[in-house]
Design a protein around this motif. Sequence first.
Motif, PDB file in Angstrom:
ATOM      1  N   LEU A  97      -3.662  -5.677   3.108  1.00 44.34           N
ATOM      2  CA  LEU A  97      -2.847  -5.647   1.896  1.00 44.34           C
ATOM      3  C   LEU A  97      -3.480  -4.740   0.846  1.00 44.34           C
ATOM      4  O   LEU A  97      -2.780  -3.954   0.183  1.00 44.34           O
ATOM      5  CB  LEU A  97      -2.697  -7.064   1.333  1.00 44.34           C
ATOM      6  CG  LEU A  97      -1.957  -7.182  -0.010  1.00 44.34           C
ATOM      7  CD1 LEU A  97      -0.525  -6.686   0.114  1.00 44.34           C
ATOM      8  CD2 LEU A  97      -1.989  -8.617  -0.522  1.00 44.34           C
ATOM      9  N   GLU A  98      -4.795  -4.828   0.691  1.00 43.08           N
ATOM     10  CA  GLU A  98      -5.488  -3.983  -0.282  1.00 43.08           C
ATOM     11  C   GLU A  98      -5.275  -2.505   0.028  1.00 43.08           C
ATOM     12  O   GLU A  98      -4.956  -1.704  -0.857  1.00 43.08           O
ATOM     13  CB  GLU A  98      -6.981  -4.314  -0.275  1.00 43.08           C
ATOM     14  CG  GLU A  98      -7.804  -3.486  -1.247  1.00 43.08           C
ATOM     15  CD  GLU A  98      -9.276  -3.834  -1.202  1.00 43.08           C
ATOM     16  OE1 GLU A  98     -10.026  -3.327  -2.049  1.00 43.08           O
ATOM     17  OE2 GLU A  98      -9.687  -4.603  -0.312  1.00 43.08           O
ATOM     18  N   ASN A  99      -5.430  -2.132   1.301  1.00 45.07           N
ATOM     19  CA  ASN A  99      -5.232  -0.735   1.696  1.00 45.07           C
ATOM     20  C   ASN A  99      -3.783  -0.303   1.499  1.00 45.07           C
ATOM     21  O   ASN A  99      -3.510   0.833   1.098  1.00 45.07           O
ATOM     22  CB  ASN A  99      -5.641  -0.536   3.153  1.00 45.07           C
ATOM     23  CG  ASN A  99      -7.134  -0.714   3.362  1.00 45.07           C
ATOM     24  OD1 ASN A  99      -7.917  -0.602   2.427  1.00 45.07           O
ATOM     25  ND2 ASN A  99      -7.542  -1.017   4.578  1.00 45.07           N
ATOM     26  N   ALA A 100      -2.841  -1.223   1.782  1.00 41.67           N
ATOM     27  CA  ALA A 100      -1.425  -0.894   1.614  1.00 41.67           C
ATOM     28  C   ALA A 100      -1.085  -0.652   0.149  1.00 41.67           C
ATOM     29  O   ALA A 100      -0.323   0.269  -0.176  1.00 41.67           O
ATOM     30  CB  ALA A 100      -0.563  -2.026   2.185  1.00 41.67           C
ATOM     31  N   ILE A 101      -1.639  -1.464  -0.746  1.00 41.06           N
ATOM     32  CA  ILE A 101      -1.388  -1.288  -2.184  1.00 41.06           C
ATOM     33  C   ILE A 101      -1.966   0.050  -2.659  1.00 41.06           C
ATOM     34  O   ILE A 101      -1.319   0.786  -3.418  1.00 41.06           O
ATOM     35  CB  ILE A 101      -1.994  -2.447  -2.993  1.00 41.06           C
ATOM     36  CG1 ILE A 101      -1.272  -3.766  -2.686  1.00 41.06           C
ATOM     37  CG2 ILE A 101      -1.944  -2.153  -4.496  1.00 41.06           C
ATOM     38  CD1 ILE A 101       0.149  -3.828  -3.154  1.00 41.06           C
TER      39      ILE A 101
END
Length: 442
Positions: A353-357
């Motif tokens: 999720l962090e990388n996607a954001i």
Amino acid sequence: MRHMLKSMLVRYGYEITTATDGTEGHGILSTQSFDFILCDVQMPKMNGMEFLTAAKDKLLSTTVIMMSAYGNIDMAIEAMKLGAYDFISKPFKNEEIRLTIKKAEERERLKRENLELKDRICRIAGSLSFGNMVGRSQVMQDVFSIALKVARFNSTVLITGESGTGKELVAQGIHQESDRRTGPMVPVNCASIPENLIESELFGHVKGAFTGADKDKKGLFEVAEGGTLFLDEIGDIPVALQPKLLRVLQEGEIRPLGAARARSIDVRVIAATAKDLEAEMRTGQFREDLFYRLNVIPIRLPPLRERAEDIPLLCQFFITRFNDALGSSIKNVSPATMAALMQHGWPGNIRELENAIERAIVLADGNTLEVENFSLVNAGAIKPDGDSGYEGFSLKAGKAALEDRLIRKALTATGGNRTHAANMLEISHPSLLSKMKLYGIE
């Protein structure tokens, strides 16, 4: 009197600074702070009562004990009103001074413990964060509560969970909340160290212990002395080395490779793994006695798919972080996109999720993140099915049927969180409550 008190208190282990009168003492307070001040009442230039008044703002964390050969009840009461902790009449015995200071020390210790306890209780009662982790779901609140409670003790902790769930962040939070916070926090990934080097890395070696050992080397246990050693991927530690690790945990001592004798070590161990250690025990890949020694306080971190209601909070957390790091000005995630994010499986958990954001912020054109900014999200997943389940022709009845279906779907996706559901449906919270009552939705 000053020389006598200094000589006596130095013998008791205190560090002493002296001043001849209140004016000199007030000047010293401008550059130094003290746990205790013994202050006479009758002094030249500035007497004791004047000193208490003048230094009031500098004595907030200092315990002041007043002394006088001319003391009476009124003077003692006045001194207390000005902030003094106690009042001693001269002449006094050495033991009287010592006991007064010891009593004051105990009072200060209890005050500190009380403040720390109040702080912890407040945080346990409803904090949305722990260290660098955030979460409002019940499962994460339970994790934060256990982590805060165990932080006060030196018990070994075993953190389990899928890759990317934040096991190291929990370990860091426990360290920062513990009395070892001023000591080092040393993380080591057991899976990343070659098997033939891991013993030397953990326990150190002496010169000549093996070919190439041309000098003594401290192991990571020694580097973490007085602090916390975080053993990540503990399930990958070689079976042959597990008895030596067990001895460290049981006896509190290490023996460097090639050393003749062991030495004591003061280190707290927090271990973590994504493996099923009980399954590893059944296959003989992990010692049963080591597992039970590590598993004193187990903490299981749930995967992100089990705490979807935390996704909006996590998104805002990462948006704020990346706005600072990237200089961007993203404000939020569109409701439709948030619905898609909450329905995604997130096999890589928080890390994914962090990388996607971060990627979405880089690709975004406006100040709101949209579905097209997330390559991992299937945009079709957020489109409602064309069939609402209504068989008639009335637009009014069809609209009601579709509203009923979408409200139930949003509440399911948010785990019953009505505020988040209202955002996804793009209606106000009062409007959602009204429609839930209208359609009989609990």
